[in-house]
Design a protein around this motif. Structure first.
Motif, PDB file in Angstrom:
ATOM      1  N   GLU A   1       0.820  -1.315   0.009  1.00 27.85           N
ATOM      2  CA  GLU A   1       0.161   0.017  -0.109  1.00 27.85           C
ATOM      3  C   GLU A   1       1.011   1.317  -0.039  1.00 27.85           C
ATOM      4  O   GLU A   1       1.933   1.160   0.365  1.00 27.85           O
ATOM      5  N   LYS A   2       0.367   2.483  -0.356  1.00 28.44           N
ATOM      6  CA  LYS A   2       0.823   3.543  -0.410  1.00 28.44           C
ATOM      7  C   LYS A   2      -0.031   4.560   0.499  1.00 28.44           C
ATOM      8  O   LYS A   2      -1.193   4.804   0.033  1.00 28.44           O
ATOM      9  N   VAL A   3       0.574   5.015   1.564  1.00 26.67           N
ATOM     10  CA  VAL A   3      -0.603   5.719   2.665  1.00 26.67           C
ATOM     11  C   VAL A   3       0.022   6.969   2.853  1.00 26.67           C
ATOM     12  O   VAL A   3       1.312   7.205   3.281  1.00 26.67           O
ATOM     13  N   LEU A   4      -0.568   8.046   2.865  1.00 19.12           N
ATOM     14  CA  LEU A   4      -0.499   9.245   3.272  1.00 19.12           C
ATOM     15  C   LEU A   4      -0.959   9.524   4.447  1.00 19.12           C
ATOM     16  O   LEU A   4      -2.059   9.378   4.844  1.00 19.12           O
TER      17      LEU A   4
ATOM     18  N   GLY B   1      17.264  -2.949   1.299  1.00 19.89           N
ATOM     19  CA  GLY B   1      16.162  -3.988   0.847  1.00 19.89           C
ATOM     20  C   GLY B   1      15.044  -3.899   1.901  1.00 19.89           C
ATOM     21  O   GLY B   1      13.960  -4.906   1.790  1.00 19.89           O
ATOM     22  N   CYS B   2      14.677  -2.909   2.466  1.00 23.68           N
ATOM     23  CA  CYS B   2      13.532  -2.626   3.414  1.00 23.68           C
ATOM     24  C   CYS B   2      12.135  -2.927   2.779  1.00 23.68           C
ATOM     25  O   CYS B   2      11.946  -2.610   1.643  1.00 23.68           O
ATOM     26  N   ASP B   3      11.274  -3.729   3.422  1.00 23.00           N
ATOM     27  CA  ASP B   3       9.980  -3.933   2.730  1.00 23.00           C
ATOM     28  C   ASP B   3       9.070  -2.589   3.072  1.00 23.00           C
ATOM     29  O   ASP B   3       8.103  -2.585   2.078  1.00 23.00           O
ATOM     30  N   ILE B   4       9.352  -1.787   3.956  1.00 17.37           N
ATOM     31  CA  ILE B   4       8.773  -0.565   4.218  1.00 17.37           C
ATOM     32  C   ILE B   4       9.565   0.679   3.955  1.00 17.37           C
ATOM     33  O   ILE B   4      10.534   0.729   4.611  1.00 17.37           O
ATOM     34  N   LEU B   5       9.151   1.578   3.439  1.00 18.71           N
ATOM     35  CA  LEU B   5       9.819   3.056   3.112  1.00 18.71           C
ATOM     36  C   LEU B   5       9.040   4.049   3.844  1.00 18.71           C
ATOM     37  O   LEU B   5       7.722   4.190   3.454  1.00 18.71           O
TER      38      LEU B   5
ATOM     39  N   LEU C   1       9.195   9.963  -8.401  1.00 14.32           N
ATOM     40  CA  LEU C   1      10.451   8.931  -7.829  1.00 14.32           C
ATOM     41  C   LEU C   1       9.726   7.926  -6.913  1.00 14.32           C
ATOM     42  O   LEU C   1       9.955   6.796  -6.732  1.00 14.32           O
ATOM     43  N   ILE C   2       9.111   8.431  -5.753  1.00 13.51           N
ATOM     44  CA  ILE C   2       8.408   7.526  -4.726  1.00 13.51           C
ATOM     45  C   ILE C   2       7.408   6.909  -5.474  1.00 13.51           C
ATOM     46  O   ILE C   2       7.402   5.608  -5.173  1.00 13.51           O
TER      47      ILE C   2
ATOM     48  N   LYS D   1       7.059  -2.214  -2.883  1.00  6.58           N
ATOM     49  CA  LYS D   1       7.176  -1.933  -1.299  1.00  6.58           C
ATOM     50  C   LYS D   1       5.934  -1.221  -0.578  1.00  6.58           C
ATOM     51  O   LYS D   1       5.235  -0.537  -1.456  1.00  6.58           O
ATOM     52  N   THR D   2       5.851  -1.337   0.497  1.00  2.00           N
ATOM     53  CA  THR D   2       4.899  -0.592   1.187  1.00  2.00           C
ATOM     54  C   THR D   2       5.349   0.882   1.750  1.00  2.00           C
ATOM     55  O   THR D   2       6.552   1.126   2.149  1.00  2.00           O
ATOM     56  N   ILE D   3       4.747   1.906   1.150  1.00  2.00           N
ATOM     57  CA  ILE D   3       5.190   3.315   1.215  1.00  2.00           C
ATOM     58  C   ILE D   3       4.285   4.027   2.022  1.00  2.00           C
ATOM     59  O   ILE D   3       3.048   3.978   2.146  1.00  2.00           O
ATOM     60  N   ILE D   4       5.046   4.720   3.204  1.00  2.00           N
ATOM     61  CA  ILE D   4       4.233   5.610   4.022  1.00  2.00           C
ATOM     62  C   ILE D   4       4.597   6.882   4.035  1.00  2.00           C
ATOM     63  O   ILE D   4       6.213   7.292   4.102  1.00  2.00           O
TER      64      ILE D   4
END
Length: 570
Positions: free
Chosen positions: A34-37, A163-167, A187-188, A197-200
């Motif tokens: 997921e990509k969460v703000l 190689g993190c799963d969460i950025l 870029l993100i 990857k999971t993006i926060i």
């Protein structure tokens, strides 16, 4: 069905130094990929929430925990900070605080060196991470030589190489010009799409983040989650406004026009939004707003004439710039990172000596004035607060300039307290500065200059890292200072909203040259100037075009005036 990767269950956290919990009964699930703000006002708890995710709570920030938190099946306070750093990679809002290597390559490789990765593999992984973010040609450069946008990309590469799963991105746009910020969001988005990857993302500049889609927006206020919805659901409600978070400008314009937004209208993307039902209402509203013409009839207070400067004989950072500013004006100086804006301010304040040209204050040449003499007329608040702070306590820092000038102690006490109240820092007056956030440090430096009551005030990125409430408090104070005291204010900014909302005129710098001196609305509706100076077109311009309004510049000007009246009336 995607698996949960972050799960808060009835989670409460209280810092040991505080009486009340900062996070209260948090229930939040974020799924793999997921990509969460995450948005919220300063002090809402969103930074603490992010620190729980990356493991800084409870290892760096001690406190009491109730409830349950699991990150990829692990409990952070049991797993340890090292193990959490292999799962969650964090990119800070201030990249300078994240660098440890002497070169870009060394900095990206730091975690791999700690893991004793073989050199051949290390070089390949560093190169691939650097290439992904576009800094592979800068591996031998010092991080301190880079622009703000380049530094941000190096920080991204540093967490990606692990190689993190969460950025986790903590205000990635805070110090970037609009075009570079747009690139960062691109870029993100690219990293998200390609790596899954999971993006926060934690960010105040909501409209800029929404340049690319996010799956959800989580709104944090008063230590709790007040909304966890899709972007369309958030923008069609009043949740953002109710909690002091700035809505995208086109959303505000539609609401001013009386449009009833629904999630089915897809307000998250103006280009895809169904505007058919709203076009007439927008055009009618536009016609109903009268522009009140105003002209500054005051005399000239500052004149820059044919100014040039270079740090060496080969390259001019500022080249043949000329402009004038009248007493009581409030203007913006805008342009991309490295355009010469900050150098121009240093020349005006006497920190650098021009190789050619003149600087006149009230008609008098200032070229021979010392820095101290200029400081009595012109105050400057620099972009990086750490470059200005010299005391350990807030009240001492704000009082320093008055003490150096021999002001009476009772006068110092009153002026310092008044200024701290204006800047929203009075409750922290006896705190150590190191206990403050980046945004709070910025307010301390603004206070330390405002307390001196200069005739001209230059502020380099005054609102970077500020939430909308503190942004508004600072800018409304500056506006009041400008209107009631006649202080001339020059804002060097990347924030196009600030430029539109608070300054009628903008000076645009590109590659060390002045390329435009015009109204703010005219600048942000001129695509040629926008491209040359790495600015960002206002969404109001796009809304005007989609509603078949013949003069988009006038539409923007009328929105600005209407918005100012609404905000000033409370």
């Amino acid at each position: 069905m995607k698996n949960p990767i972050i799960q808060f269950e009835n989670y409460t956290f209280k810092y040991r130094t505080q009486k009340e919990p900062t996070l209260k009964n948090i229930n939040l699930t974020i799924y793999e990929g997921e990509k969460v703000l995450i948005v919220g006002p300063s002090g809402s708890g969103k930074s603490t929430l992010s620190n729980c995710i990356n493991g800084l709570v409870p290892f760096s920030y001690k406190g009491d925990i109730k409830g349950k938190l699991t990150i990829k099946g692990k409990t952070p306070h049991k797993a340890g900070i090292f193990e959490m750093s292999q799962i969650v990679g964090t990119v800070l809002q201030d990249p300078d605080g994240q660098f440890v290597g002497l070169t870009v390559g060394e900095d990206i490789a730091f975690s791999l060196e700690n893991d004793c990765v073989k050199q051949v593999e290390m070089k390949e992984r560093v190169y691939q991470a650097a290439k992904t973010v576009g800094v592979h040609e800068l591996l031998r450069h010092s991080p301190q030589e880079l622009s703000g946008g380049q530094k941000q990309r190096v920080s991204m590469a540093g967490v990606m190489v692990v190689g993190c799963d969460i950025l986790l991105f903590d205000e990635p746009l805070a110090n970037l010009d609009p075009a570079t910020g747009k690139y960062a969001i691109d870029l993100i988005d690219k990293i998200h799409n390609e790596s899954k990857k999971t993006i926060i993302i934690i960010e105040h500049r909501l409209e800029d983040v929404l340049y690319r889609d996010v799956d959800r927006i989580v709104v944090v206020a008063n230590g709790g989650i007040v909304a966890d919805l899709t972007t369309d659901e958030i923008l069609s409600s009043n949740i953002l406004k109710e909690h002091g978070i700035r809505e995208p400008l086109y959303i505000s314009a539609l609401k001013y026009a009386g449009c009833q937004l629904k999630k089915e209208s897809k307000p998250s993307n103006l280009n895809k939004m169904e505007l058919g039902a709203f076009q007439c209402a927008v055009r009618d509203w536009y016609q109903s707003v009268d522009i009140k013409e105003k002209e500054n009839m005051n005399s000239e207070i500052l004149k820059v004439s044919n100014l040039s400067f270079g740090y060496d004989d080969q390259v001019e950072v500022v080249s043949d710039i000329s402009f004038s500013i009248k007493k009581g004006e409030m203007i913006s100086i805008v342009g991309k990172n490295g355009a010469g804006k900050s150098t121009l301010s240093k020349l005006i304040c006497g920190f650098q000596t021009p190789t050619k040209g003149m600087i006149l204050y009230d008609g008098q040449d200032m070229i021979s004035d010392s820095i101290k003499e200029r400081a009595e007329k012109i105050g400057i608040v620099m972009q990086n607060p750490n470059q200005m702070i010299s005391k350990s306590m807030i009240k001492e820092e704000v009082a320093l300039g008055l003490i150096a000038r021999g002001v009476a102690p009772e006068v110092i006490e009153k002026r310092v307290d008044d200024t701290l109240r204006i800047c929203g820092l009075y409750q922290y007056r006896n705190w150590p500065i190191q206990a403050l956030s980046f945004g709070q440090k910025k307010r301390v430096t603004i206070a330390s200059i405002l307390v001196l009551q200069p005739k001209i005030l230059i502020l380099d990125e005054p609102t970077a890292g500020q939430d909308f409430r503190h942004y508004t408090e600072i800018m409304e104070f500056l506006k009041k200072l400008n209107k009631e005291q006649g202080i001339t204010i020059i804002l060097i900014t990347h924030d196009m909203h600030l430029m539109l909302e608070y300054t009628d005129r903008a000076i645009v710098i590109a590659d060390g040259k002045l390329i435009e001196d015009n109204s703010s609305a005219s600048v942000l509706t001129n695509r040629d100037i926008i491209e040359k100076a790495s600015l960002k077109e206002t969404s109001l311009y796009d809304l005007a075009l989609r509603c078949d309004i013949d003069n988009p510049t006038t539409f923007v000007e009328r929105f600005i005036q209407y918005d100012r009246e609404v905000r000033s009336n409370g």
